[in-house]
Motif scaffolding. Structure first.
Motif: not given
Length: 164
Positions: A22-35
């Motif tokens: 669930k984290t490995c989406t554009v939105t999830g990765l953007s939030a997690l990695l700060g991009e």
């Protein structure tokens, strides 16, 4: 010069290997990695072009077999480098921050040296409370069972090593 996009790609690969899907989406990765989402979308498309990511299901992209292998390869390297940098005195945040670049751009020879150091550190850590131990004990603690010095003549000498 270190390419920050390469480091970000590595971080994304490791997220796919270790994070919840669930984290490995554009939105999830953007939030997690700060991009930004746009940057993350382009990065995922680049990973797909390289054959590392399968985005046939746009809502749940996943690593290809080659992507899993590459992610596992770099996960191992990052772990070795983090341990090395921690032992050398960096705090965890700095060690993790630097480990991505070291894992990406270090030669295989450099990684061999880091691994060898890690084995010595582990042996030292495991034996730290013992007052005396011999070379055979030290060698048993090394993962590769490497001898630190060649045996003398036909008989092996036992040398006691004292710790302070």
């Amino acid at each position: 010069m270190i390419k920050s996009l390469d480091i970000l790609k590595l971080r994304v690969l490791l997220c796919f290997l270790n994070e919840d899907e669930k984290t490995c989406t554009v939105t999830g990765l953007s939030a997690l990695l700060g991009e930004g989402k746009q940057k993350m979308h382009r990065l995922l498309a680049a990973l797909e072009r390289e054959g590392l990511l399968d985005r046939s299901n746009a809502r749940r992209p996943c690593l290809t077999e080659e992507g899993r292998q590459r992610a596992a390869f770099y996960e191992d390297r990052v772990g070795v480098v983090v341990n090395h940098l921690l032992y050398e005195g960096l705090d965890l945040d700095e060690a993790e921050q630097n480990a991505y670049a070291w894992a990406l751009f270090s030669t295989d020879k450099a990684m061999e040296i880091f691994r060898s150091s890690e084995q010595r550190y582990r042996a030292k850590y495991e034996l730290r409370r013992q007052q005396k131990f011999d070379g055979a004990e030290l060698c048993r603690r090394r993962a590769d069972d490497a001898r630190l010095a060649p045996p003398v003549g036909k008989a092996h000498r036992t040398v006691l090593i004292e710790t302070s």
